[in-house]
Design a protein around this motif. Structure first.
Motif, PDB file in Angstrom:
ATOM      1  N   HIS A 131       0.705  -1.466  -0.439  1.00 24.38           N
ATOM      2  CA  HIS A 131      -0.282  -0.161   0.167  1.00 24.38           C
ATOM      3  C   HIS A 131       0.857   1.085  -0.029  1.00 24.38           C
ATOM      4  N   TYR A 132       1.928   1.843  -0.942  1.00 29.15           N
ATOM      5  CA  TYR A 132       3.186   2.415  -0.601  1.00 29.15           C
ATOM      6  C   TYR A 132       1.960   2.862  -2.124  1.00 29.15           C
ATOM      7  N   ALA A 133       2.737   5.090  -1.925  1.00 33.37           N
ATOM      8  CA  ALA A 133       1.853   4.958  -3.184  1.00 33.37           C
ATOM      9  C   ALA A 133       2.600   4.087  -4.690  1.00 33.37           C
ATOM     10  N   ASP A 187      12.586   2.124  12.323  1.00 36.87           N
ATOM     11  CA  ASP A 187      12.924   2.981  10.748  1.00 36.87           C
ATOM     12  C   ASP A 187      12.757   1.058  10.134  1.00 36.87           C
ATOM     13  N   ILE A 188      12.340   1.169   8.922  1.00 42.54           N
ATOM     14  CA  ILE A 188      12.383  -0.580   8.481  1.00 42.54           C
ATOM     15  C   ILE A 188      13.399  -0.881   8.373  1.00 42.54           C
ATOM     16  N   ASN A 189      14.322   0.042   7.317  1.00 35.96           N
ATOM     17  CA  ASN A 189      15.454  -0.173   6.843  1.00 35.96           C
ATOM     18  C   ASN A 189      17.401  -0.762   7.283  1.00 35.96           C
ATOM     19  N   PRO A 190      17.574  -1.879   7.632  1.00 37.07           N
ATOM     20  CA  PRO A 190      18.537  -1.916   8.635  1.00 37.07           C
ATOM     21  C   PRO A 190      19.154  -1.856   8.093  1.00 37.07           C
ATOM     22  N   THR A 237      12.866   1.587  -0.091  1.00 38.34           N
ATOM     23  CA  THR A 237      13.359   2.635   0.934  1.00 38.34           C
ATOM     24  C   THR A 237      13.665   4.283   0.297  1.00 38.34           C
ATOM     25  N   VAL A 238      12.896   5.411   1.505  1.00 39.64           N
ATOM     26  CA  VAL A 238      14.395   6.238  -0.026  1.00 39.64           C
ATOM     27  C   VAL A 238      14.961   7.302   1.404  1.00 39.64           C
ATOM     28  N   GLN A 239      16.162   7.374   1.398  1.00 38.34           N
ATOM     29  CA  GLN A 239      16.993   7.724   2.876  1.00 38.34           C
ATOM     30  C   GLN A 239      17.327   9.539   2.642  1.00 38.34           C
ATOM     31  N   VAL A 240      16.527  10.470   1.517  1.00 37.02           N
ATOM     32  CA  VAL A 240      17.003  10.680   1.679  1.00 37.02           C
ATOM     33  C   VAL A 240      16.892  11.934   3.152  1.00 37.02           C
ATOM     34  N   SER A 241      17.493  12.613   4.363  1.00 36.76           N
ATOM     35  CA  SER A 241      17.598  13.146   5.245  1.00 36.76           C
ATOM     36  C   SER A 241      18.349  14.288   5.451  1.00 36.76           C
ATOM     37  N   GLU A 242      19.042  15.248   6.728  1.00 35.03           N
ATOM     38  CA  GLU A 242      19.693  16.257   6.561  1.00 35.03           C
ATOM     39  C   GLU A 242      19.036  16.364   8.316  1.00 35.03           C
ATOM     40  N   MET A 243      19.931  16.880   9.030  1.00 33.24           N
ATOM     41  CA  MET A 243      20.283  17.619  10.032  1.00 33.24           C
ATOM     42  C   MET A 243      19.435  19.364  10.361  1.00 33.24           C
ATOM     43  N   ASP A 280      13.658  -1.730  14.892  1.00 37.05           N
ATOM     44  CA  ASP A 280      13.217  -2.149  13.316  1.00 37.05           C
ATOM     45  C   ASP A 280      12.064  -1.842  13.695  1.00 37.05           C
ATOM     46  N   HIS A 281      11.074  -1.161  13.681  1.00 36.79           N
ATOM     47  CA  HIS A 281       9.226  -1.392  13.540  1.00 36.79           C
ATOM     48  C   HIS A 281       9.369  -0.663  12.090  1.00 36.79           C
ATOM     49  N   SER A 282       7.856  -1.513  11.634  1.00 38.14           N
ATOM     50  CA  SER A 282       7.405  -0.481  10.459  1.00 38.14           C
ATOM     51  C   SER A 282       6.157  -0.054  11.006  1.00 38.14           C
ATOM     52  N   LEU A 283       5.158   1.118  10.238  1.00 36.90           N
ATOM     53  CA  LEU A 283       4.182   1.744  10.636  1.00 36.90           C
ATOM     54  C   LEU A 283       3.637   0.937   9.970  1.00 36.90           C
ATOM     55  N   VAL A 284       3.522   0.000   9.096  1.00 38.95           N
ATOM     56  CA  VAL A 284       2.771  -0.809   8.029  1.00 38.95           C
ATOM     57  C   VAL A 284       2.445  -1.926   9.245  1.00 38.95           C
ATOM     58  N   THR A 285       3.178  -3.078   9.979  1.00 38.00           N
ATOM     59  CA  THR A 285       2.827  -4.133  10.054  1.00 38.00           C
ATOM     60  C   THR A 285       2.557  -4.258  11.527  1.00 38.00           C
ATOM     61  N   CYS A 310       7.468  12.104  12.754  1.00 41.89           N
ATOM     62  CA  CYS A 310       7.416  11.094  11.207  1.00 41.89           C
ATOM     63  C   CYS A 310       7.397  12.439  10.400  1.00 41.89           C
ATOM     64  N   ARG A 311       8.133  13.066   9.924  1.00 43.88           N
ATOM     65  CA  ARG A 311       8.412  13.633   8.717  1.00 43.88           C
ATOM     66  C   ARG A 311       8.555  12.879   6.997  1.00 43.88           C
ATOM     67  N   ASN A 312       8.344  13.206   6.467  1.00 44.36           N
ATOM     68  CA  ASN A 312       8.803  13.003   4.756  1.00 44.36           C
ATOM     69  C   ASN A 312       8.572  10.932   4.666  1.00 44.36           C
ATOM     70  N   VAL A 313       8.301  10.273   5.483  1.00 43.40           N
ATOM     71  CA  VAL A 313       7.553   9.214   5.423  1.00 43.40           C
ATOM     72  C   VAL A 313       6.128   8.815   5.549  1.00 43.40           C
ATOM     73  N   TYR A 327       5.134   8.900   1.040  1.00 42.65           N
ATOM     74  CA  TYR A 327       5.372   7.371   0.411  1.00 42.65           C
ATOM     75  C   TYR A 327       4.037   6.141   0.474  1.00 42.65           C
ATOM     76  N   PHE A 328       2.782   6.822   1.387  1.00 40.25           N
ATOM     77  CA  PHE A 328       1.664   5.484   1.793  1.00 40.25           C
ATOM     78  C   PHE A 328       0.408   5.891   1.008  1.00 40.25           C
ATOM     79  N   ASP A 329      -0.010   5.604   0.115  1.00 39.26           N
ATOM     80  CA  ASP A 329      -1.329   5.568  -0.020  1.00 39.26           C
ATOM     81  C   ASP A 329      -2.241   5.867   1.316  1.00 39.26           C
TER      82      ASP A 329
HETATM   83  C1  LIG Z   1      12.713  10.238   3.482  1.00 37.63           C
HETATM   84  S1  LIG Z   1      12.721   9.494   5.014  1.00 37.63           S
HETATM   85  C2  LIG Z   1      12.565  10.394   5.687  1.00 37.63           C
HETATM   86  C3  LIG Z   1      14.054  10.627   7.335  1.00 37.63           C
HETATM   87  C4  LIG Z   1      13.474  11.514   8.006  1.00 37.63           C
HETATM   88  N1  LIG Z   1      12.308  11.282   8.785  1.00 37.63           N
HETATM   89  C5  LIG Z   1      13.981  12.892   7.218  1.00 37.63           C
HETATM   90  O1  LIG Z   1      12.911  13.242   7.782  1.00 37.63           O
HETATM   91  O2  LIG Z   1      14.673  13.974   7.276  1.00 37.63           O
HETATM   92  C6  LIG Z   1      12.049   8.086   5.084  1.00 37.63           C
HETATM   93  C7  LIG Z   1      11.862   6.884   5.798  1.00 37.63           C
HETATM   94  O3  LIG Z   1      11.270   6.220   5.978  1.00 37.63           O
HETATM   95  C8  LIG Z   1      11.486   5.303   6.318  1.00 37.63           C
HETATM   96  N2  LIG Z   1      10.145   4.505   5.956  1.00 37.63           N
HETATM   97  C9  LIG Z   1       9.680   3.884   4.628  1.00 37.63           C
HETATM   98  N3  LIG Z   1       8.393   3.125   5.575  1.00 37.63           N
HETATM   99  C10 LIG Z   1       8.122   2.593   6.311  1.00 37.63           C
HETATM  100  C11 LIG Z   1       6.966   1.896   7.679  1.00 37.63           C
HETATM  101  N4  LIG Z   1       6.536   1.053   7.074  1.00 37.63           N
HETATM  102  N5  LIG Z   1       7.883   1.731   8.688  1.00 37.63           N
HETATM  103  C12 LIG Z   1       9.037   2.997   9.143  1.00 37.63           C
HETATM  104  N6  LIG Z   1       9.543   3.861   8.483  1.00 37.63           N
HETATM  105  C13 LIG Z   1       9.774   3.221   7.276  1.00 37.63           C
HETATM  106  C14 LIG Z   1      12.362   4.619   5.380  1.00 37.63           C
HETATM  107  O4  LIG Z   1      13.415   3.651   5.188  1.00 37.63           O
HETATM  108  C15 LIG Z   1      13.344   6.045   5.047  1.00 37.63           C
HETATM  109  O5  LIG Z   1      14.344   6.006   6.812  1.00 37.63           O
END
Ligand SMILES: C[S@@+](CC[C@H](N)C(=O)[O-])C[C@H]1O[C@@H](n2cnc3c(N)ncnc32)[C@H](O)[C@@H]1O
Length: 279
Positions: free
Chosen positions: A32-34, A141-144, A76-82, A201-206, A218-221, A224-226
């Protein structure tokens, strides 16, 4: 029949099957991701990993679990910055932190923490505002691979200038250089910043809710979901927040269409920071 249409619909079927296979075999649920962005990223994976079709990726990843982390890096998109979007951190500092001072102890959840940039930003901010000692952080995050990088807290020195500008723009009360050591082109962040962080390791989906958080960032996550999945995640945040706890989504996301919107009130509207109110 239009050949382009036929091609694209076969690809869509293959994508559906690959996502189902990932869920059934590995319990990673991207169903159910976009869909448009999943498709774009899987086509990149196909080209860069050198497969002829999505089905070939499916066959390979089912038999070879070492391919999974590489595939997750595409999915999974890993774009981030401090201190990304410094006005968000400034709003936390000026409007949310004064409320957090009133609690004897605090729990903060950084959901989708990626390589840790957002976590370190919050850890530094809480340190500067005198809250670090009483705060427990949960970084998930789900990405190890990303979680490991978050735990290491090592970033390229090339990025430090941007991080420093963001930190200052967020109202930083110290110098960012107080928190890292430069070493062979890398900035190694102080381990003490992580002494009260649980990485998991924790998924917001499952996965299930956490208990009694005072702040969830929880920003920029959710982008990516529907819609259905966004709703599930927001329900999880509602269930994880203490009453009057705060949810920060950042400027790109909102609760406007969520079926759980009634459980929250706007707190800092421009930064999409909400406070849990209702049931
Ligand atoms: C674009 S990054 C956002 C990073 C940071 N929160 C920020 O805003 O700079 C998106 C992150 O969401 C994670 N992600 C994707 N699906 C997820 C899920 N189901 N549960 C938890 N994290 C998830 C990805 O692995 C990725 O690290």
């Amino acid at each position: 029949m239009d050949a382009a249409l036929v091609t694209s619909s076969i690809e869509d079927i293959e994508i559906q099957l690959l996502l189902e296979a990932l869920y059934q075999h590995y319990h990673y649920d991207f169903r159910h991701y976009a869909r448009a962005s999943i498709k774009r990223r899987l086509l990149q994976a196909r080209a860069q990993l050198g497969y002829g079709s999505i089905s070939e990726i499916q066959a390979a990843v089912l038999r070879d679990s070492t391919l999974l982390p590489r595939l997750l890096d595409f999915l999974t998109v890993q774009v981030s910055e401090m201190f990304r979007d410094p006005s968000y951190f400034r709003a936390l500092r000026e409007k949310v932190i004064p409320h957090l001072h009133t609690y004897p102890s605090l729990k903060v959840w950084v959901a989708g923490c990626s390589n840790g940039e957002e976590l370190y930003s919050l850890a530094i901010l809480f340190h500067e505002e005198g809250l670090a000692k009483k705060t427990m952080f949960y970084a998930t995050d789900i990405n190890p691979t990303a979680l490991k990088a978050a735990q290491a807290g090592v970033y390229s020195l090339d990025r430090i200038r941007l991080f420093t500008e963001n930190h200052q723009a967020s109202g930083g009360r110290s110098s960012l250089s107080d928190y890292y050591t430069a070493n062979y082109g890398r900035a190694v962040f102080d381990k003490s910043l992580c002494s009260q962080v649980v990485f998991s390791d924790h998924s917001l989906v499952t996965d299930a809710a956490f208990a009694e958080m005072h702040l969830i960032s929880c920003r920029n996550v959710l982008i990516y979901f529907d819609r259905e999945l966004q709703d599930r995640a927001v329900g999880l945040f509602r269930d994880s927040l203490a009453r009057r706890g705060f949810l920060g989504l950042g400027s790109k996301e909102s609760l406007r269409f969520s079926s759980h919107a009634d459980a929250f009130a706007d707190f800092v509207r421009e930064e999409k920071i909400y406070q849990r109110t209702g049931p």
